[in-house]
Design an enzyme around this catalytic site. Structure first.
Site, PDB file in Angstrom:
ATOM      1  N   LYS A 134       0.856  -1.189   0.000  1.00  0.00           N
ATOM      2  CA  LYS A 134       0.000   0.000   0.000  1.00  0.00           C
ATOM      3  C   LYS A 134       0.886   1.231   0.000  1.00  0.00           C
ATOM      4  O   LYS A 134       1.979   1.219   0.571  1.00  0.00           O
ATOM      5  CB  LYS A 134      -0.869   0.024   1.270  1.00  0.00           C
ATOM      6  CG  LYS A 134      -2.121   0.859   1.137  1.00  0.00           C
ATOM      7  CD  LYS A 134      -3.270   0.031   0.606  1.00  0.00           C
ATOM      8  CE  LYS A 134      -4.559   0.797   0.498  1.00  0.00           C
ATOM      9  NZ  LYS A 134      -5.690  -0.075   0.194  1.00  0.00           N
TER      10      LYS A 134
ATOM     11  N   GLY B 164     -21.671   5.605   4.597  1.00  0.00           N
ATOM     12  CA  GLY B 164     -20.839   6.177   3.534  1.00  0.00           C
ATOM     13  C   GLY B 164     -21.404   5.886   2.162  1.00  0.00           C
ATOM     14  O   GLY B 164     -21.317   4.762   1.668  1.00  0.00           O
TER      15      GLY B 164
HETATM   16  P1  NAI Z   1     -15.457   7.332  -1.215  1.00  0.00           P
HETATM   17  O1  NAI Z   1     -14.496   8.343  -0.690  1.00  0.00           O
HETATM   18  O2  NAI Z   1     -15.997   7.478  -2.596  1.00  0.00           O
HETATM   19  O3  NAI Z   1     -16.744   7.263  -0.230  1.00  0.00           O
HETATM   20  C1  NAI Z   1     -16.687   7.350   1.146  1.00  0.00           C
HETATM   21  C2  NAI Z   1     -17.959   8.051   1.602  1.00  0.00           C
HETATM   22  O4  NAI Z   1     -18.030   7.983   3.019  1.00  0.00           O
HETATM   23  C3  NAI Z   1     -18.027   9.535   1.223  1.00  0.00           C
HETATM   24  O5  NAI Z   1     -19.264   9.825   0.615  1.00  0.00           O
HETATM   25  C4  NAI Z   1     -17.867  10.247   2.572  1.00  0.00           C
HETATM   26  O6  NAI Z   1     -18.570  11.486   2.599  1.00  0.00           O
HETATM   27  C5  NAI Z   1     -18.477   9.232   3.517  1.00  0.00           C
HETATM   28  N1  NAI Z   1     -18.053   9.330   4.911  1.00  0.00           N
HETATM   29  C6  NAI Z   1     -16.836   9.623   5.411  1.00  0.00           C
HETATM   30  N2  NAI Z   1     -16.850   9.584   6.749  1.00  0.00           N
HETATM   31  C7  NAI Z   1     -18.124   9.233   7.103  1.00  0.00           C
HETATM   32  C8  NAI Z   1     -18.767   9.013   8.347  1.00  0.00           C
HETATM   33  N3  NAI Z   1     -18.127   9.127   9.521  1.00  0.00           N
HETATM   34  N4  NAI Z   1     -20.065   8.672   8.336  1.00  0.00           N
HETATM   35  C9  NAI Z   1     -20.746   8.550   7.166  1.00  0.00           C
HETATM   36  N5  NAI Z   1     -20.180   8.752   5.966  1.00  0.00           N
HETATM   37  C10 NAI Z   1     -18.886   9.090   5.935  1.00  0.00           C
HETATM   38  O7  NAI Z   1     -14.757   5.913  -1.004  1.00  0.00           O
HETATM   39  P2  NAI Z   1     -15.129   4.537  -1.720  1.00  0.00           P
HETATM   40  O8  NAI Z   1     -14.297   4.341  -2.912  1.00  0.00           O
HETATM   41  O9  NAI Z   1     -16.600   4.412  -1.813  1.00  0.00           O
HETATM   42  O10 NAI Z   1     -14.570   3.492  -0.636  1.00  0.00           O
HETATM   43  C11 NAI Z   1     -15.238   3.313   0.593  1.00  0.00           C
HETATM   44  C12 NAI Z   1     -14.383   2.453   1.516  1.00  0.00           C
HETATM   45  O11 NAI Z   1     -14.166   1.194   0.908  1.00  0.00           O
HETATM   46  C13 NAI Z   1     -12.996   3.031   1.822  1.00  0.00           C
HETATM   47  O12 NAI Z   1     -12.657   2.712   3.145  1.00  0.00           O
HETATM   48  C14 NAI Z   1     -12.075   2.264   0.881  1.00  0.00           C
HETATM   49  O13 NAI Z   1     -10.753   2.111   1.388  1.00  0.00           O
HETATM   50  C15 NAI Z   1     -12.762   0.918   0.822  1.00  0.00           C
HETATM   51  N6  NAI Z   1     -12.488   0.200  -0.406  1.00  0.00           N
HETATM   52  C16 NAI Z   1     -12.800   0.770  -1.611  1.00  0.00           C
HETATM   53  C17 NAI Z   1     -12.518   0.108  -2.786  1.00  0.00           C
HETATM   54  C18 NAI Z   1     -12.888   0.688  -4.125  1.00  0.00           C
HETATM   55  O14 NAI Z   1     -12.801  -0.050  -5.118  1.00  0.00           O
HETATM   56  N7  NAI Z   1     -13.311   1.950  -4.194  1.00  0.00           N
HETATM   57  C19 NAI Z   1     -11.847  -1.210  -2.759  1.00  0.00           C
HETATM   58  C20 NAI Z   1     -11.638  -1.744  -1.434  1.00  0.00           C
HETATM   59  C21 NAI Z   1     -11.922  -1.039  -0.309  1.00  0.00           C
HETATM   60  N1  PHE Z   2      -8.230   0.372  -3.101  1.00  0.00           N
HETATM   61  C1  PHE Z   2      -8.107  -1.004  -3.497  1.00  0.00           C
HETATM   62  C2  PHE Z   2      -8.221  -1.899  -2.275  1.00  0.00           C
HETATM   63  O1  PHE Z   2      -8.124  -1.463  -1.140  1.00  0.00           O
HETATM   64  C3  PHE Z   2      -6.791  -1.194  -4.161  1.00  0.00           C
HETATM   65  C4  PHE Z   2      -6.759  -1.403  -5.663  1.00  0.00           C
HETATM   66  C5  PHE Z   2      -7.748  -0.961  -6.519  1.00  0.00           C
HETATM   67  C6  PHE Z   2      -5.677  -2.053  -6.188  1.00  0.00           C
HETATM   68  C7  PHE Z   2      -7.642  -1.207  -7.872  1.00  0.00           C
HETATM   69  C8  PHE Z   2      -5.577  -2.308  -7.537  1.00  0.00           C
HETATM   70  C9  PHE Z   2      -6.578  -1.875  -8.380  1.00  0.00           C
HETATM   71  O2  PHE Z   2      -8.446  -3.082  -2.398  1.00  0.00           O
END
Ligand code: NAI
Ligand code: PHE
Length: 366
Positions: free
Chosen positions: A91, A194
């Site tokens: 990471k 979220g």
């Molecule tokens: P994002 O940043 O698009 O969405 C996160 C959302 O959570 C935002 O709308 C934000 O306003 C909200 N938020 C933040 N703090 C909050 C709280 N205390 N209460 C309620 N809402 C809150 O992120 P995304 O891409 O949707 O990812 C979400 C989670 O999933 C992250 O922790 C990320 O590391 C994890 N993740 C995401 C992946 C992906 O493909 N995007 C892959 C694996 C894990």
């Molecule tokens: N944010 C992803 C995870 O936590 C990492 C990732 C996304 C790696 C896309 C490669 C390609 O799993």
């Protein structure tokens, strides 16, 4: 005269974060123009080259950023090891100042790409909190070919969140089947914390199945988005843990499940996308003691990393990626079964499976 090899004086008691870490190495870089610290943590390369997202945010201190990188890199190792996917765990964390102008940010991303290039395949990256597919396009200007999840127009497989949401959805269905037996999930309630990239796509899957959704987000603009929809209800962020639901789906940041919040929970299971949902591994015991089924985050949220790297590096079609990501449900059922059979937490069962897979891969390698 003292030399660099002398033991630290007895008065120095502070332990460096890396001394409590079981990973391979950390690359540390100071980006002077933006005063940002970059930490690239390579945790375990048994199954393949270290791969993981680049998280870009402001931290209280460089040590906090490093700790986050170390923890997240270990999570990536576990994530890939459970299904024996051919990637290692790593990471990157870029700790930026509290404010960063867009032009300065672009420069930072390009210099970061140059660093990845110099590392020559030691670490492959994709998006994470604070970075996007558009950012991957910029990083790839200097960092190709070590960058996944570029936009489709730039030759990548695009945003990872659709695959992640699909995996979480499958994990939720598997959890309902575990709790209630096979049958329609219609009428059950999922509480999403979220409504970002993943949360929003997860909501669409659940809605299609007639599952009731409660959600919260700190972004006030989202409060009214679904007003009038009887199937979807907004919950204020500070009420999230005490809100009744069948499944609580953390899809914001990690660390939300701790000694203070777990006693408040009114759910039957926790199944979400956020990395490192448990403040510490002991929290898995607390959930179990409360009779709450915990789906280990690194089992549930592999979809994005798996689908995107599969398509970009392993020749998968989108249909192949979808099929593979959908297997998250079956993998999770296996972990629930092992935990029950061995009378251990689901977290311990997932760790055991990951560790056994890493050991057998090690014993096969020359
Ligand atoms: P994002 O940043 O698009 O969405 C996160 C959302 O959570 C935002 O709308 C934000 O306003 C909200 N938020 C933040 N703090 C909050 C709280 N205390 N209460 C309620 N809402 C809150 O992120 P995304 O891409 O949707 O990812 C979400 C989670 O999933 C992250 O922790 C990320 O590391 C994890 N993740 C995401 C992946 C992906 O493909 N995007 C892959 C694996 C894990
Ligand atoms: N944010 C992803 C995870 O936590 C990492 C990732 C996304 C790696 C896309 C490669 C390609 O799993």
């Amino acid at each position: 005269m003292s030399s660099a090899l002398d033991p630290a004086p007895a008065t120095v008691t502070r332990v460096h974060p890396q001394q409590r870490w079981d990973g391979e190495l950390v690359v540390t870089h100071f980006d002077a123009p933006t005063r940002s610290m970059i930490f690239i943590a390579v945790h375990n390369t048994t199954l393949g080259p270290a791969t993981g997202g680049t998280r870009m945010m402001h931290y209280a201190s460089p040590d906090d950023a490093l700790e986050d990188a170390l923890r997240l890199a270990r999570g990536m190792t576990l994530k890939f090891a459970v299904p024996r996917f051919a990637c290692g765990g790593g990471k990157a964390v870029i700790a930026i100042p509290a404010t960063l102008e867009p032009e300065a940010r672009l420069g930072l991303l390009r210099r970061y790409g140059g660093l990845l290039k110099k590392l020559n395949g030691l670490f492959y990256t994709g998006p994470d909190v604070g970075t996007s597919t558009a950012d991957m396009d910029v990083i790839a200007e200097t960092g190709a070919p070590y960058v996944f999840s570029r936009s489709v127009g730039k030759g990548g497989a695009g945003d990872s969140s659709g695959f992640t949401a699909l995996g979480v959805y499958r994990a939720i269905l598997a959890t309902f089947a575990q709790l209630d037996g096979e049958g329609s999930p219609a009428g059950k309630t999922v509480l999403i914390q979220g409504l970002g990239n993943v949360g929003r796509k997860l909501l669409a899957h659940l809605r299609r199945d007639g599952i009731r959704v409660r959600f919260s987000d700190v972004n006030p603009a989202l409060r009214t988005e679904f007003a009038g929809d009887p199937q979807i209800e907004f919950i204020p962020p500070d009420e999230i843990h005490a809100t009744p639901c069948d499944v609580f789906a953390p899809c914001a940041l990690g660390g939300g499940l701790n000694a203070e919040t777990i006693p408040q929970l009114r759910c039957r299971a926790v199944v979400g996308a956020a990395n490192n949902q448990l403040q510490s591994p002991e929290m898995a015991e607390r959930l179990r003691a409360r009779g709450i089924l915990y789906a280990p985050d690194f089992v549930v949220n592999i979809g994005g990393a798996m689908g995107i790297t599969g398509m970009e590096a392993m020749g998968w079609s989108e249909a192949d990626a979808t099929r593979e990501v959908e297997k998250v449900g079956a993998t999770l059922r296996e972990i629930y079964a092992r935990a029950a059979a061995e009378n251990i937490t689901t977290l311990a069962a997932a760790h055991r499976l990951a560790e056994a897979n890493l050991l057998s891969a090690q014993s096969r390698s020359p």
